[in-house]
Structures are given as structure tokens and as C-alpha cells.
Scaffold this active site. Sequence first.
Site, PDB file in Angstrom:
ATOM      1  N   ALA A  67       1.152   3.350   9.123  1.00  0.00           N
ATOM      2  CA  ALA A  67       0.819   4.743   9.405  1.00  0.00           C
ATOM      3  C   ALA A  67       2.122   5.541   9.321  1.00  0.00           C
ATOM      4  CB  ALA A  67       0.207   4.868  10.798  1.00  0.00           C
ATOM      5  N   GLY A 112      -0.388  -0.233   9.586  1.00  0.00           N
ATOM      6  CA  GLY A 112      -1.612   0.269   8.976  1.00  0.00           C
ATOM      7  C   GLY A 112      -1.819  -0.230   7.541  1.00  0.00           C
ATOM      8  N   GLU A 115      -3.304  -3.578   7.900  1.00  0.00           N
ATOM      9  CA  GLU A 115      -4.682  -3.330   8.367  1.00  0.00           C
ATOM     10  C   GLU A 115      -5.579  -2.865   7.219  1.00  0.00           C
ATOM     11  OE1 GLU A 115      -3.035  -0.837  11.580  1.00  0.00           O
ATOM     12  OE2 GLU A 115      -4.336  -1.953  12.933  1.00  0.00           O
ATOM     13  N   GLU A 135       4.129  -2.898  15.008  1.00  0.00           N
ATOM     14  CA  GLU A 135       3.950  -1.766  15.937  1.00  0.00           C
ATOM     15  C   GLU A 135       4.707  -1.949  17.238  1.00  0.00           C
ATOM     16  OE1 GLU A 135       1.561  -3.060  14.087  1.00  0.00           O
ATOM     17  OE2 GLU A 135       0.301  -1.465  13.264  1.00  0.00           O
TER      18      GLU A 135
HETATM   19  N1  CO8 Z   1       6.144   6.077   8.167  1.00  0.00           N
HETATM   20  C1  CO8 Z   1       6.877   7.098   7.673  1.00  0.00           C
HETATM   21  N2  CO8 Z   1       7.889   6.919   6.805  1.00  0.00           N
HETATM   22  C2  CO8 Z   1       8.163   5.659   6.426  1.00  0.00           C
HETATM   23  C3  CO8 Z   1       7.445   4.545   6.899  1.00  0.00           C
HETATM   24  C4  CO8 Z   1       6.367   4.792   7.808  1.00  0.00           C
HETATM   25  N3  CO8 Z   1       5.596   3.804   8.293  1.00  0.00           N
HETATM   26  N4  CO8 Z   1       7.972   3.416   6.372  1.00  0.00           N
HETATM   27  C5  CO8 Z   1       8.976   3.820   5.581  1.00  0.00           C
HETATM   28  N5  CO8 Z   1       9.086   5.166   5.612  1.00  0.00           N
HETATM   29  C6  CO8 Z   1      10.062   6.008   4.892  1.00  0.00           C
HETATM   30  C7  CO8 Z   1      11.451   5.907   5.526  1.00  0.00           C
HETATM   31  O1  CO8 Z   1      11.553   6.759   6.652  1.00  0.00           O
HETATM   32  C8  CO8 Z   1      12.322   6.324   4.369  1.00  0.00           C
HETATM   33  O2  CO8 Z   1      12.260   7.718   4.252  1.00  0.00           O
HETATM   34  P1  CO8 Z   1      13.641   8.574   4.102  1.00  0.00           P
HETATM   35  O3  CO8 Z   1      14.165   8.145   2.753  1.00  0.00           O
HETATM   36  O4  CO8 Z   1      13.146   9.983   4.148  1.00  0.00           O
HETATM   37  O5  CO8 Z   1      14.525   8.161   5.227  1.00  0.00           O
HETATM   38  C9  CO8 Z   1      11.579   5.741   3.149  1.00  0.00           C
HETATM   39  O6  CO8 Z   1      10.225   5.526   3.567  1.00  0.00           O
HETATM   40  C10 CO8 Z   1      12.147   4.408   2.683  1.00  0.00           C
HETATM   41  O7  CO8 Z   1      12.149   3.518   3.795  1.00  0.00           O
HETATM   42  P2  CO8 Z   1      13.495   2.778   4.320  1.00  0.00           P
HETATM   43  O8  CO8 Z   1      14.693   3.578   3.953  1.00  0.00           O
HETATM   44  O9  CO8 Z   1      13.287   2.463   5.776  1.00  0.00           O
HETATM   45  O10 CO8 Z   1      13.437   1.486   3.415  1.00  0.00           O
HETATM   46  P3  CO8 Z   1      14.059   0.053   3.775  1.00  0.00           P
HETATM   47  O11 CO8 Z   1      13.993  -0.739   2.526  1.00  0.00           O
HETATM   48  O12 CO8 Z   1      15.374   0.190   4.474  1.00  0.00           O
HETATM   49  O13 CO8 Z   1      13.036  -0.569   4.850  1.00  0.00           O
HETATM   50  C11 CO8 Z   1      10.879  -1.079   5.754  1.00  0.00           C
HETATM   51  C12 CO8 Z   1      11.702  -0.836   4.476  1.00  0.00           C
HETATM   52  C13 CO8 Z   1      11.314  -2.398   6.416  1.00  0.00           C
HETATM   53  C14 CO8 Z   1       9.424  -1.182   5.324  1.00  0.00           C
HETATM   54  C15 CO8 Z   1      11.094   0.100   6.733  1.00  0.00           C
HETATM   55  O14 CO8 Z   1      10.847   1.306   6.037  1.00  0.00           O
HETATM   56  C16 CO8 Z   1      10.193   0.074   7.937  1.00  0.00           C
HETATM   57  O15 CO8 Z   1      10.441  -0.674   8.858  1.00  0.00           O
HETATM   58  N6  CO8 Z   1       9.143   0.923   7.928  1.00  0.00           N
HETATM   59  C17 CO8 Z   1       8.257   1.067   9.078  1.00  0.00           C
HETATM   60  C18 CO8 Z   1       7.310  -0.100   9.170  1.00  0.00           C
HETATM   61  C19 CO8 Z   1       6.453   0.069  10.380  1.00  0.00           C
HETATM   62  O16 CO8 Z   1       6.901   0.081  11.510  1.00  0.00           O
HETATM   63  N7  CO8 Z   1       5.139   0.181  10.132  1.00  0.00           N
HETATM   64  C20 CO8 Z   1       4.155   0.331  11.191  1.00  0.00           C
HETATM   65  C21 CO8 Z   1       3.954   1.768  11.541  1.00  0.00           C
HETATM   66  S1  CO8 Z   1       2.902   1.970  12.933  1.00  0.00           S
HETATM   67  C22 CO8 Z   1       1.348   1.763  12.338  1.00  0.00           C
HETATM   68  O17 CO8 Z   1       1.153   1.507  11.190  1.00  0.00           O
HETATM   69  C23 CO8 Z   1       0.230   1.915  13.335  1.00  0.00           C
HETATM   70  C24 CO8 Z   1      -1.151   1.851  12.657  1.00  0.00           C
HETATM   71  C25 CO8 Z   1      -2.192   2.392  13.583  1.00  0.00           C
HETATM   72  C26 CO8 Z   1      -2.039   3.891  13.800  1.00  0.00           C
HETATM   73  C27 CO8 Z   1      -3.083   4.421  14.670  1.00  0.00           C
HETATM   74  C28 CO8 Z   1      -3.171   5.938  14.779  1.00  0.00           C
HETATM   75  C29 CO8 Z   1      -1.890   6.745  14.626  1.00  0.00           C
END
Ligand code: CO8
Length: 260
Positions: A67, A112, A115, A135
Site C-alpha cells: 500500500a 499489499g 496480498e 507491515e
Molecule cells: N509506498 C510508497 N512509496 C513506496 C513504497 C510504498 N509501499 N515502496 C517503495 N516506495 C517508493 C520509495 O519511497 C521510493 O520513492 P522516492 O524515490 O520518492 O524516495 C521509490 O518507491 C523507490 O523505493 P526505494 O528507494 O525504497 O527502493 P529500494 O530498492 O531502496 O527498496 C524496497 C525497495 C525494499 C521495496 C523498499 O522500497 C521498501 O521497503 N518499501 C516498502 C515496503 C513495505 O513496507 N510495504 C508494505 C506497506 S504497508 C501495506 O502494504 C499495508 C497493506 C494494507 C493496507 C490497509 C489500508 C491502508
Amino acid sequence: MQYENLLIAEEDGILTLTINRESALNALNTRTMQELQHFFGVDAPERSHLKGIIVTGAGKKAFVAGADIKEFLDLDAEKGAEMSLFGQDVFFLIERFHKPVIAAVNGFALGGGCELAMACHLRIAGDDARFGQPEVNLGIIPGYGGTQRLIQYIGKSKATELLMTGDMIGAEEALRLGLVNHVVPPDATVDKAKEILNKIAKKGPIAIQKIIETVNAYFQYDEDGFASEVASFGHTTGTDDFREGAAAFIEKRKAAFKGK
Ligand code: CO8
């Protein structure tokens, strides 16, 4: 509805739906979830000629990285529960769709994104795919059905470990655990999905529809489990820990949780 974040391409009765927010690793923001709801609720059911649908993510790096955390800062317990319920309903539309839906997963399928892949009927992983429910790193739990479907696919023991640690697993481990159906080279995921959809298309369509319904019925849709996820997701989005976890991700630092 005009789609901003979904690309739709149809060829030979197979529709490929691409989540198209590559710069955010295809993170599911509200708009994208609304588009998925419209696609699976309104658009796809009207395309009665389809053999099936492939769901994939734009670019090589991610299927869907979760998400959209950047929309999380406004959430509180009530809004969190509402979003969770909405997302669960969108993913039920996918899981209950009457034609086969296959996820073609390259790169990250996290939160997400994992999921979403689990709501599809089958999953083809590129050998670079990484699955996880991270999460807990944000101080919340999965909210789009992940706490329930991960158990359905890989069993309580391993699911609990992945949910508690937020660890990612690679494609081969996902295959071994039963989370994915096939592992192929990254550029072959969509072709493999097409091969399977073409095979299924030769079978009786009513039989396929009934397979989808009866496989879903096996789990009796433990709505209590899904309802418990909504309540718990809402509870965690009302905590200071969650605000700290989301802020830490955006500020690119480690979260300092206080258990409040
Ligand atoms: N949301 C928003 N932006 C994201 C997300 C995300 N989930 N994942 C990556 N991005 C963005 C980064 O912020 C970055 O943007 P910017 O260049 O503007 O800084 C761009 O994508 C590239 O990402 P990274 O620079 O972080 O790339 P890396 O190669 O260093 O890392 C990862 C890749 C490991 C995938 C890292 O991006 C990461 O950890 N992402 C988050 C993963 C995460 O925690 N996912 C779970 C989110 S919570 C969720 O999904 C809950 C679901 C249920 C929701 C219920 C209702 C709200």
C-alpha cells in the site's frame, strides 16, 4: 472510468492488467485501489469473451511494493479500519472473479502487493521475486487479507513467522512453501501465465467457474478472521508507533517504537 494507474492490454482473449506506478514501485494508493475495484467489479465482468486475466506490475523491480505508505500519515484508527475493509472487498472481487486470474510477479511483492498476488487464483514468480508482509516494520499489520490468506497458502507456523518478523522470502522458497505455482526466468512470467490460461480455456467454462467457487468455499470464508484483521489493522493505525513507523519509512531512517 478513465484509468490513471492501470494499463489494460488484451490479446487473443487474455487481458493483461498492469499496475503502472513504477516510480513508487507500483504502490497501491487509494486511486489505484478504486481503479482495481472498478476494473474487477464493473469492467472485467462485462468482457464475457475473456479466457482470463493476468495481473502484473510495471517495470522490472517490483510487482507491487505495498500500500502507498505516503498516504498513511493521515490515517487514524477509524480511517485505517475503513481502508482495510475497502481493500479486503476489492481483493474479494479478484478472488471471486469467475474466470481465472493469475499474478505474474517480478521483483518485490510486499505488504499489499503480496496480498494482491495472494488474492489471484494462481501465482507465477520470476526467479527474482521477493515476497513478504513487512507491515510490522511500520507498527501495523496486513490489512488487505494477508493475515488470513498467507495462512491458507503456507500454513500457520511459517505464516506466523513471516507476519511477525516481516522477513522477505525469495521465489524458490515461496515455491517450496506453496505460495507460488511456478518459478520461471523474470522475463517469462507473463508467457507462462498465458500458457496456463490457454490450457484452462480448453476446459468447460462453467466447470472452471465452479472450481473457483468451491475452492473458495473450502475456506468457508472465515469472515471472523477477516473482520478481526480489519479491527486489528484499525487498532494499529491508531497508535503512535504507526505514525513513527510511517514517518521513519518516508524519512529513510529506522523506526523507534515505544509500544504506544
Ligand atoms: N509506498 C510508497 N512509496 C513506496 C513504497 C510504498 N509501499 N515502496 C517503495 N516506495 C517508493 C520509495 O519511497 C521510493 O520513492 P522516492 O524515490 O520518492 O524516495 C521509490 O518507491 C523507490 O523505493 P526505494 O528507494 O525504497 O527502493 P529500494 O530498492 O531502496 O527498496 C524496497 C525497495 C525494499 C521495496 C523498499 O522500497 C521498501 O521497503 N518499501 C516498502 C515496503 C513495505 O513496507 N510495504 C508494505 C506497506 S504497508 C501495506 O502494504 C499495508 C497493506 C494494507 C493496507 C490497509 C489500508 C491502508
